[in-house]
Design a protein around this motif. Structure first.
Motif, PDB file in Angstrom:
ATOM      1  N   GLY A  77       0.777  -1.227   0.000  1.00 61.99           N
ATOM      2  CA  GLY A  77       0.000   0.000   0.000  1.00 61.99           C
ATOM      3  C   GLY A  77       0.809   1.278   0.000  1.00 61.99           C
ATOM      4  O   GLY A  77       0.228   2.362  -0.114  1.00 61.99           O
ATOM      5  N   ALA A  78       2.138   1.182   0.118  1.00 64.98           N
ATOM      6  CA  ALA A  78       2.970   2.393   0.174  1.00 64.98           C
ATOM      7  C   ALA A  78       2.988   3.084  -1.189  1.00 64.98           C
ATOM      8  O   ALA A  78       3.035   2.431  -2.231  1.00 64.98           O
ATOM      9  N   VAL A  79       2.976   4.398  -1.171  1.00 59.61           N
ATOM     10  CA  VAL A  79       3.110   5.192  -2.387  1.00 59.61           C
ATOM     11  C   VAL A  79       4.467   5.882  -2.344  1.00 59.61           C
ATOM     12  O   VAL A  79       4.776   6.603  -1.396  1.00 59.61           O
ATOM     13  N   VAL A 123       8.715  21.721  -6.990  1.00 56.66           N
ATOM     14  CA  VAL A 123       7.307  21.750  -7.395  1.00 56.66           C
ATOM     15  C   VAL A 123       6.765  20.332  -7.516  1.00 56.66           C
ATOM     16  O   VAL A 123       5.677  20.004  -7.011  1.00 56.66           O
ATOM     17  N   GLN A 124       7.541  19.461  -8.193  1.00 50.46           N
ATOM     18  CA  GLN A 124       7.124  18.075  -8.348  1.00 50.46           C
ATOM     19  C   GLN A 124       7.074  17.355  -7.006  1.00 50.46           C
ATOM     20  O   GLN A 124       6.188  16.548  -6.741  1.00 50.46           O
ATOM     21  N   ILE A 129       4.053  14.636  -2.722  1.00 46.97           N
ATOM     22  CA  ILE A 129       3.794  14.463  -1.294  1.00 46.97           C
ATOM     23  C   ILE A 129       2.334  14.793  -0.977  1.00 46.97           C
ATOM     24  O   ILE A 129       1.675  14.083  -0.197  1.00 46.97           O
ATOM     25  N   ALA A 130       1.814  15.846  -1.593  1.00 48.57           N
ATOM     26  CA  ALA A 130       0.406  16.192  -1.388  1.00 48.57           C
ATOM     27  C   ALA A 130      -0.512  15.068  -1.870  1.00 48.57           C
ATOM     28  O   ALA A 130      -1.610  14.874  -1.330  1.00 48.57           O
ATOM     29  N   GLU A 159       9.955  16.722   4.078  1.00 48.91           N
ATOM     30  CA  GLU A 159       9.318  16.102   5.239  1.00 48.91           C
ATOM     31  C   GLU A 159       9.240  14.585   5.159  1.00 48.91           C
ATOM     32  O   GLU A 159       8.829  13.937   6.126  1.00 48.91           O
ATOM     33  N   VAL A 160       9.606  13.998   4.029  1.00 48.65           N
ATOM     34  CA  VAL A 160       9.562  12.538   3.892  1.00 48.65           C
ATOM     35  C   VAL A 160      10.965  12.027   3.590  1.00 48.65           C
ATOM     36  O   VAL A 160      11.826  12.770   3.105  1.00 48.65           O
TER      37      VAL A 160
END
Length: 363
Positions: A77-79, A123-124, A129-130, A159-160
């Motif tokens: 399930g990880a993206v 930007v990407q 992340i969003a 943040e990731v």
């Protein structure tokens, strides 16, 4: 020599029977195949009831010993977001390797492209992340392959978890603390020069594309020429804008006729393919007058004169970068202290064909 799939299955069974249990990643490394390939083998054998697969390990049926602790849990399930400047050239295989590795663990790769515009990198990243990306694989659009003027700031503040792909940051730069996986292109250039020297060439030049890899290839060329006691060709390594073929031809023709150069390393192999007929039209025959080695080996074997080429392990770059990022996600999910950051450099190989003279064509 690479084993046939049936032979590989028998070897897997032999090793697991002997040892009771093994990590899938360790077994792949021992057999010299990719983690994705080995997982497919294990899935096939497990479906036949010949082994058991448990949390990243393969276990002999009926073995009661404790299974080895996995380095990370499944990425079900990880993206994962991946930012690349293009999906052509070397990045096609890098993306493919990452996608298959993540998919084999139940995750999903989502791609963002920047077209070599560095302002598009953050930007990407924000967009991915969003959209739910839990981690990023990033090949930033740093023209020289390293950040300048604060280009790394958004990465350091990300943040990731993030892994650099085919890029690096010099010691002292804030991005130097990031995990990274890249090809050791300097080693590849040195291998090419060594091959020329073994064939008796003493005056060797290099013609490189401007871009992220030129500095590494140049450093490897110069180090090998000097360590082997060869003559550094005047003006070498020559760095040109992509597509500036006329200047390159003028340089090579002059190097052969006036300076006694007999061999050249050319990056990339697409450029080398363009140059061969232009050299011949100028009276320079390949390999009789000038031996050539291309760099990248994407299409080098398709040249009219099949080109010996330095081949980066592109798929492995994608696979190992994905493996490393999945490890970081598992650490975060489980509240574990992070393992030491890693800088992985993979060595290219030389694929020998006929453009150096006298060799047997390779695949």
């Amino acid at each position: 020599m690479r084993l046939h799939v049936d032979q590989r299955h028998e070897r897997v069974l032999e090793l697991v029977r002997e040892r009771g249990s093994l990590r899938v990643a360790d077994l792949a490394a021992e057999l010299g195949v990719s983690a994705v390939t080995l997982r497919r083998d294990v899935e096939t054998l497990a479906a036949q009831g010949r082994v058991h697969r448990l949390h990243g390990a393969v276990v002999w049926p009926g073995d009661t010993a404790a299974e080895p602790a996995p380095r990370r849990e499944s990425a079900e399930g990880a993206v994962i977001g991946m930012i690349v400047p293009t999906t052509t050239n070397i990045f096609a295989d890098i993306v493919r390797g990452a996608r298959e590795t993540i998919g084999a663990q139940g995750g999903r790769l989502v791609l963002g492209m920047t077209g070599y515009v560095d302002s598009e990198d953050p930007v990407q990243a924000e967009h991915l992340i969003a959209g739910g990306a839990e981690g990023l694989l990033v090949a930033p659009s740093w023209f020289g392959g390293v950040p300048v003027d604060g280009q790394e700031k958004w990465l350091v503040d990300c943040e990731v978890p993030t892994v650099l792909v085919e890029r690096s940051a010099p010691a002292g730069n804030p991005a130097a603390v990031l995990d990274r996986v890249r090809t050791d292109r300097a080693h590849g250039a040195a291998v090419a020069v060594g091959h020329f020297a073994a064939l008796g060439h003493r005056r060797i030049t290099a013609v490189l594309q401007e871009g992220p890899h030129a500095t590494q290839i140049s450093a490897g060329y110069l180090a090998a020429v000097q360590s082997l006691g060869l003559e550094v060709a005047a003006g070498a390594p020559a760095t040109r804008e992509h597509g500036d073929y006329e200047a390159t031809i003028d340089y090579l023709v002059d190097a052969v006729r006036k300076r006694g150069v007999t061999a050249a390393l050319v990056h990339s192999d697409e450029d080398a393919i363009v140059l061969v007929p232009k050299l011949q039209a100028s009276g320079i025959r390949v390999p009789d007058d000038l031996a050539l080695i291309a760099y990248d080996d994407e299409v080098a074997g398709l040249s009219d004169v099949p080109l010996t080429a330095v081949a980066p392990p592109t798929r492995w770059v994608g696979e190992l970068a994905a493996e490393l990022l999945l490890q970081r996600l598992a650490e975060r999910r489980n509240g574990l202290p992070p393992a030491p950051r890693q800088h992985l450099e993979l060595l290219p190989e030389l694929r020998v064909r006929s453009s150096c003279g006298g060799e047997t064509s390779a695949t």
